[in-house]
Write an enzyme that holds these catalytic residues in place. Structure first.
Site, PDB file in Angstrom:
ATOM      1  N   ASP A   1       0.857  -1.196   0.000  1.00 35.46           N
ATOM      2  CA  ASP A   1       0.000   0.000   0.000  1.00 35.46           C
ATOM      3  C   ASP A   1       0.891   1.244   0.000  1.00 35.46           C
ATOM      4  O   ASP A   1       2.059   1.188   0.406  1.00 35.46           O
ATOM      5  CB  ASP A   1      -0.955   0.013   1.198  1.00 35.46           C
ATOM      6  CG  ASP A   1      -0.232   0.130   2.546  1.00 35.46           C
ATOM      7  OD1 ASP A   1       0.815  -0.538   2.714  1.00 35.46           O
ATOM      8  OD2 ASP A   1      -0.704   0.892   3.414  1.00 35.46           O
TER       9      ASP A   1
ATOM     10  N   GLU B   1       0.067  -0.898   5.858  1.00 31.01           N
ATOM     11  CA  GLU B   1       1.135  -0.335   6.679  1.00 31.01           C
ATOM     12  C   GLU B   1       0.952   1.167   6.873  1.00 31.01           C
ATOM     13  O   GLU B   1       1.137   1.695   7.970  1.00 31.01           O
ATOM     14  CB  GLU B   1       2.508  -0.613   6.046  1.00 31.01           C
ATOM     15  CG  GLU B   1       3.677  -0.423   7.019  1.00 31.01           C
ATOM     16  CD  GLU B   1       4.229   0.989   7.060  1.00 31.01           C
ATOM     17  OE1 GLU B   1       5.032   1.287   7.959  1.00 31.01           O
ATOM     18  OE2 GLU B   1       3.867   1.825   6.201  1.00 31.01           O
TER      19      GLU B   1
HETATM   20  N1  BES Z   1       8.879   3.338   5.276  1.00 27.46           N
HETATM   21  C1  BES Z   1       8.199   4.117   6.242  1.00 27.46           C
HETATM   22  C2  BES Z   1       8.902   4.220   7.565  1.00 27.46           C
HETATM   23  C3  BES Z   1      10.298   4.768   7.546  1.00 27.46           C
HETATM   24  C4  BES Z   1      10.681   5.735   6.653  1.00 27.46           C
HETATM   25  C5  BES Z   1      11.203   4.296   8.431  1.00 27.46           C
HETATM   26  C6  BES Z   1      11.969   6.208   6.638  1.00 27.46           C
HETATM   27  C7  BES Z   1      12.477   4.779   8.453  1.00 27.46           C
HETATM   28  C8  BES Z   1      12.872   5.729   7.542  1.00 27.46           C
HETATM   29  C9  BES Z   1       6.807   3.557   6.477  1.00 27.46           C
HETATM   30  O1  BES Z   1       6.165   3.151   5.309  1.00 27.46           O
HETATM   31  C10 BES Z   1       5.957   4.646   7.071  1.00 27.46           C
HETATM   32  O2  BES Z   1       5.815   5.677   6.488  1.00 27.46           O
HETATM   33  N2  BES Z   1       5.415   4.397   8.234  1.00 27.46           N
HETATM   34  C11 BES Z   1       4.497   5.273   8.858  1.00 27.46           C
HETATM   35  C12 BES Z   1       3.853   4.484   9.959  1.00 27.46           C
HETATM   36  C13 BES Z   1       2.543   4.977  10.418  1.00 27.46           C
HETATM   37  C14 BES Z   1       1.556   5.250   9.338  1.00 27.46           C
HETATM   38  C15 BES Z   1       1.960   4.058  11.453  1.00 27.46           C
HETATM   39  C16 BES Z   1       5.198   6.497   9.393  1.00 27.46           C
HETATM   40  O3  BES Z   1       6.350   6.434   9.830  1.00 27.46           O
HETATM   41  O4  BES Z   1       4.590   7.570   9.360  1.00 27.46           O
HETATM   42 ZN    ZN Z   2       5.455   5.194   4.380  1.00 31.16          ZN
END
Ligand code: BES
Ligand code: ZN
Length: 458
Positions: free
Chosen positions: A89, A153
């Protein structure tokens, strides 16, 4: 002589790229239900590609939300098993008018693939599918592999815990491998050793029972937008400290030794500012920019609205004001506790002139992963083999809530081997992923498996 992964990439380069572009054309946005059929299309696409690459038992598993794509290749009971996790997603593409090329029509420019999800996380999951294809078609797979790609996610993995609990046996593994983080630069590889947690709140401030004429009532009745702005402004002080009582109570202070080790990772503040076009950085006093963006908790308004925002001017004293506010958490803070502290505080600071409502959207727990593991050392060697340089351990500021959940539910540690860059503009307009990074990932992954199996035997 066996085909090396580099030779294989060379032979199949165009197809590897084109397949990823096909996946990027599917607008699998999880926040908005109107993309539900695209979510299903993306899941089916991955299922077909896993089957084509040689995976068994491939299925699109329904959940009460978006489906989970599962596939496996089990080659020996005595061999280690790696569970590869990722998400298909993507974030919404808006504001779409700020994209130079349409978000779901992937375009290649300056060595980058531009599309929503190019880096986060379609480009990174697809590296795993192609590395797997290489290993299968060249007899190089050294261990058991399971794939689990989810479709929620970006909205907090709402149905994943339930799926994991119901499928403990099926998901049994020795380690979880995730590529959904970034590295320091293409010359300086790094492995993520921690992620922040999250508490995501939404607030509603209500003043009068209806929108009012701002001339007739203005000056005599409180304006909820003004109140909301004042309340939000008071959540941080001049030193960038969050003012919610007890917010920092459980925050772990790193030792000077740990902070000094962190400071050794290359970081150029001038370049950072230039890249973002800002004259100065801002953050919590007493910490540098890298620390502020990784080991310290934060509070940010993600969106704020209310009143009249259409074209031209309308004189109105609005009835309601809203904001979405998120807090990033660090080890020992928990999402439930911090959400509660926020809700109590927000209600406490509201003046009598308004009513406030606070809702919790979703959250996730912070995590630190040990670098003293076979998986970490194997990944270190794999990066050394393909980048010619030892990767640096680095705590990241983003969140992947399932990492803490996997630890809790399955007792498993994750290895966060991401190939993105902070400058890839994930969640922003013009998200992109370097072609270099895509192929570097495909090249590095088989080395990881090889070293992981070799080092597990010792
Ligand atoms: N890939 C990201 C998380 C991330 C980005 C980790 C860069 C480390 C470095 C992930 O897809 C994401 O965006 N997660 C969300 C989680 C939330 C929606 C629960 C976030 O971090 O905002
Ligand atoms: Zn993300």
């Amino acid at each position: 002589m066996a085909t090396t992964v580099n030779q294989y990439i060379e032979q199949h380069k165009d197809r590897f790229l084109n397949e990823l572009l096909d996946l990027l054309r599917i607008p699998s946005v999880s926040t908005d239900k109107k993309f539900k059929s695209d979510i299903i299309n993306a899941a089916n696409f991955l299922k077909d590609r896993l089957v084509a690459a040689g995976a068994d038992q491939v299925e699109v598993c329904p959940t009460n939300g978006n489906p989970i794509v599962y596939g496996e290749k089990l080659i020996g009971k005595d061999l280690p098993t790696v569970l590869v996790y990722g998400h298909y997603d993507v974030q919404p593409a808006d504001p779409e008018n700020l994209w130079d090329t349409p978000p779901f029509e992937p375009t290649i420019r300056n060595g980058n693939i531009y599309a929503r999800g190019a880096c986060d996380d379609k480009g990174q999951i697809y590296m795993h599918v192609k590395a797997f294809e290489y290993m299968i078609s060249n007899g190089q797979l050294p261990c058991n592999i399971k794939f689990m790609f989810e479709g929620e996610e970006e909205i907090g993995s709402v149905h994943l815990a339930e799926f994991v609990r119901a499928n403990r046996e099926k998901l049994k593994a020795d380690v979880i491998l995730i590529s959904d983080t970034s590295m320091i630069s293409n010359e300086v590889p790094s492995i993520a050793t921690g992620l922040r947690g999250l508490s995501y709140m939404e607030v509603e401030v209500t003043g009068p029972n209806r929108d009012l004429h701002s001339g007739v009532y203005g000056g005599a009745v409180e304006n909820p937008i003004n109140v909301l702005c004042e309340m939000i402004a008071s959540l941080k002080d001049k030193d960038g400290k969050i003012t919610i009582p007890h917010f920092y109570d459980k925050v772990e202070e790193l030792s000077l030794e740990e902070r000094n080790a962190m400071a050794e990772a290359p970081f150029n503040l001038e370049e950072y500012k230039r890249e973002l076009d800002i004259a100065e950085v801002f953050g919590e006093k007493g910490y540098d920019t890298s620390e502020r963006a990784s080991i310290r908790p934060t509070l940010d308004v993600n969106g704020i609205w209310g009143g009249y925002t259409g074209e031209g001017a309308k004189t109105v004293l609005p009835s309601k004001a809203y904001a979405k506010i998120s807090m990033r958490l660090v080890p020992h803070q928990t999402s439930d506790e911090i959400s509660q502290l926020f809700a109590n505080h927000f209600a406490a600071i509201a003046p009598k002139t308004v009513k406030v409502k606070v809702d919790f959207h979703h959250g996730g727990e912070p995590i630190v992963v040990s670098i003293d593991s076979v998986a970490y050392r194997a990944a270190e060697r794999a990066c050394e083999a393909t980048f010619g340089r030892k990767p640096i351990p680095k705590r990241e500021g983003g969140s992947i809530p399932i990492v803490a959940m996997f630890k809790r539910e399955l007792g498993l540690d994750s290895l966060l081997l991401g190939f993105g860059l902070d400058s890839d503009a994930i969640h922003s307009p013009n998200e992109h992923y370097g072609i270099f990074n895509y192929f570097k990932g495909i090249e590095t992954i088989p080395y990881f498996y090889q070293y992981y199996v070799e080092m597990s035997k010792k």
